[in-house]
Design a protein around this motif. Structure first.
Motif, PDB file in Angstrom:
ATOM      1  N   SER A 253       0.675  -1.175  -0.052  1.00 48.20           N
ATOM      2  CA  SER A 253      -0.245  -0.027   0.053  1.00 48.20           C
ATOM      3  C   SER A 253       0.882   1.280  -0.200  1.00 48.20           C
ATOM      4  O   SER A 253       1.940   1.276   0.470  1.00 48.20           O
ATOM      5  CB  SER A 253      -0.937  -0.064   1.400  1.00 48.20           C
ATOM      6  OG  SER A 253       0.036   0.343   2.526  1.00 48.20           O
ATOM      7  N   GLN A 272       2.798   2.101  -8.695  1.00 48.13           N
ATOM      8  CA  GLN A 272       1.882   1.455  -9.564  1.00 48.13           C
ATOM      9  C   GLN A 272       0.782   2.480 -10.130  1.00 48.13           C
ATOM     10  O   GLN A 272       0.775   3.420  -9.198  1.00 48.13           O
ATOM     11  CB  GLN A 272       1.121   0.366  -8.877  1.00 48.13           C
ATOM     12  CG  GLN A 272       2.212  -0.796  -8.406  1.00 48.13           C
ATOM     13  CD  GLN A 272       2.932  -1.382  -9.499  1.00 48.13           C
ATOM     14  OE1 GLN A 272       2.256  -2.020 -10.577  1.00 48.13           O
ATOM     15  NE2 GLN A 272       4.060  -0.960  -9.946  1.00 48.13           N
ATOM     16  N   PRO A 273      -0.051   2.045 -11.033  1.00 46.35           N
ATOM     17  CA  PRO A 273      -0.960   3.245 -11.649  1.00 46.35           C
ATOM     18  C   PRO A 273      -2.235   3.308 -10.440  1.00 46.35           C
ATOM     19  O   PRO A 273      -2.828   4.457 -10.130  1.00 46.35           O
ATOM     20  CB  PRO A 273      -1.494   2.378 -12.602  1.00 46.35           C
ATOM     21  CG  PRO A 273      -0.933   1.556 -13.283  1.00 46.35           C
ATOM     22  CD  PRO A 273       0.263   1.071 -12.087  1.00 46.35           C
ATOM     23  N   ASP A 274      -2.468   2.436  -9.493  1.00 39.71           N
ATOM     24  CA  ASP A 274      -3.414   2.495  -8.454  1.00 39.71           C
ATOM     25  C   ASP A 274      -2.732   3.252  -7.148  1.00 39.71           C
ATOM     26  O   ASP A 274      -3.443   3.155  -6.113  1.00 39.71           O
ATOM     27  CB  ASP A 274      -3.947   1.361  -7.939  1.00 39.71           C
ATOM     28  CG  ASP A 274      -2.947   0.199  -7.601  1.00 39.71           C
ATOM     29  OD1 ASP A 274      -1.853   0.474  -7.401  1.00 39.71           O
ATOM     30  OD2 ASP A 274      -3.337  -0.815  -7.425  1.00 39.71           O
ATOM     31  N   ARG A 276      -0.104   2.220  -5.612  1.00 35.01           N
ATOM     32  CA  ARG A 276       0.604   1.231  -4.527  1.00 35.01           C
ATOM     33  C   ARG A 276       1.814   1.457  -5.002  1.00 35.01           C
ATOM     34  O   ARG A 276       2.429   1.642  -6.063  1.00 35.01           O
ATOM     35  CB  ARG A 276       0.003  -0.264  -4.604  1.00 35.01           C
ATOM     36  CG  ARG A 276      -1.343  -0.386  -3.823  1.00 35.01           C
ATOM     37  CD  ARG A 276      -2.075  -1.611  -3.709  1.00 35.01           C
ATOM     38  NE  ARG A 276      -2.215  -2.387  -4.922  1.00 35.01           N
ATOM     39  CZ  ARG A 276      -2.299  -3.502  -5.295  1.00 35.01           C
ATOM     40  NH1 ARG A 276      -2.050  -4.501  -4.103  1.00 35.01           N
ATOM     41  NH2 ARG A 276      -2.049  -4.057  -6.321  1.00 35.01           N
TER      42      ARG A 276
END
Ligand code: EPU
Length: 345
Positions: A253, A272-274, A276
């Motif tokens: 996270s 990461q794209p999200d 994380r």
């Protein structure tokens, strides 16, 4: 499986030495050499026996003997299945060697797989964990999979979205099909775009191309550079038995990522794209003191800490003990969990 009913392509009590790249000892109760879908259909009725698909054995840890039926995939064939204004569509049988397929596409003038050169294993295994290296994943080039459904006893096609590919993950792992061979990949169709662009952003690859003074490399030159980098850093399984990266790069996270970055400002990681953070497992293992260190007859490789190597005649139990010790050390030091990449059989 009663011995009297064995089809001629099934052998009982087979020595598995030499069938996995970690070179661990073990025997299989039954092994079927699969060269066609028809043979899979013949075996679909054998519900009672535990089944597992074996490709090149480059992502498997044999923990001992296997009491079921191993499907050794040997379906051959490589062809240009189609072509349109945008792409070449190349189909290959699940039993084909991955690296030979990459070289063959390049020799035919169909670029696109060059960053994935020299990855050990077979074509059929590639989509299961969505193999990736040097900034490219199989998913970037996958068109569809031809699969045999062992429950229904018939072939079916999975298009790319149905494969649900993610980092080192696919619908096969999500559904556990890779563990019980309920659905078996028989061939893979690739989409190799005609507006090819070199993917040279990955640090190790960029450095190698610069060393070779290749500002505008073609696909074959990229493959050569990838082969050189891999050969320098990763042990050849024929010389030092190993299963490639033994752990996945953990994705944590944003919060945990922040804590780790405060703890170690030089932490190699990618957002990461999200939001994380994907962290380099090799770095964590090195920092935890396991690079080049042995436990019993196995060890973490001196040139790339993410690779677990068999130093000679090791047992599956020794591999598992080392994996556990490395996971414990990384957990103690960083409070991060490492997940093994290979399947433990
Ligand atoms: N690093 C260390 N110490 C080590 C190893 C790595 O500090 O002992 C650091 C490196 O300096 C670098 C970072 O970790 O900053 C990443 O290392 P590397 O570029 O070698 O890549 P990786 O994340 O360790 C992944 C794949 C490999 C693939 C390479 C190249 C995973 C689990 N592994 O390794 O895949 O070849 O990138 O793209 O994603 C395989 O799965 O068999 C495999 C070899």
């Amino acid at each position: 499986m009663p011995a009297r009913a064995l089809p001629d392509f099934v052998t009982a009590d087979v020595d598995l030495a030499g069938r996995t790249t970690l070179a661990l000892p073990g025997r299989a109760a039954y092994l079927a050499a699969i060269r066609s879908c028809r043979q899979l259909a013949q075996l679909a009725g054998w519900q009672a026996t535990r089944r597992f698909v074996l490709g090149g054995g480059s992502n498997v840890v044999l923990s001992g003997d296997f009491d079921g039926l191993l499907l050794q995939m040997a379906i051959a064939g490589r062809e240009l299945a189609g072509e349109d204004a945008e792409a070449w569509y190349v189909r290959a049988g699940a039993g084909e060697n991955w690296h030979q397929l990459v070289l063959w596409t390049l020799a035919n003038g169909w670029p696109g797989l060059e960053n994935l050169a020299l990855i050990p294993g077979t074509v059929g295994a590639a989509p299961i964990q969505n193999i990736g290296a040097y900034g490219l994943e199989l998913g970037d080039r996958l068109q569809s999979l031809e699969v045999f459904d062992m429950d229904r006893g018939r072939p079916l096609q999975l298009d790319r979205p149905a494969c649900r590919l993610a980092y080192r993950d696919s619908v096969f792992k999500q559904q556990g099909w890779h563990l019980d061979a309920r659905r078996v990949v028989t061939s893979v169709t690739f989409r190799l775009p005609k507006n090819w662009r070199p993917l040279t952003g990955y640090a190790d690859l960029a450095a190698e191309l610069e060393r070779r003074q290749l500002a505008r490399p073609d696909a074959r030159q990229i493959a050569d550079a990838v082969i050189a980098v891999r050969s320098r850093k990763l042990p050849d399984p024929a010389v030092v038995p190993n299963a490639g990266s033994f752990f996945q790069n953990p994705v944590v996270s944003a919060e945990i990522g922040e804590r780790l970055r405060r703890q170690c400002p030089d932490l190699p990681c990618h957002v990461q794209p999200d939001g994380r953070l994907k962290i380099a497992a090799g770095w964590l293992i090195e920092q935890a003191g396991w690079k080049g260190r042995d436990l019993g007859r196995v060890g973490m490789y001196e040139k790339q800490a993410l690779v677990l190597v068999n130093r000679g005649s090791a047992l599956g139990s020794e591999v598992m003990a080392l994996a556990q010790a490395v996971q414990d050390a990384v957990r103690r030091r960083f409070a991060v969990e490492l997940t093994p990449e290979p399947v433990v059989l």
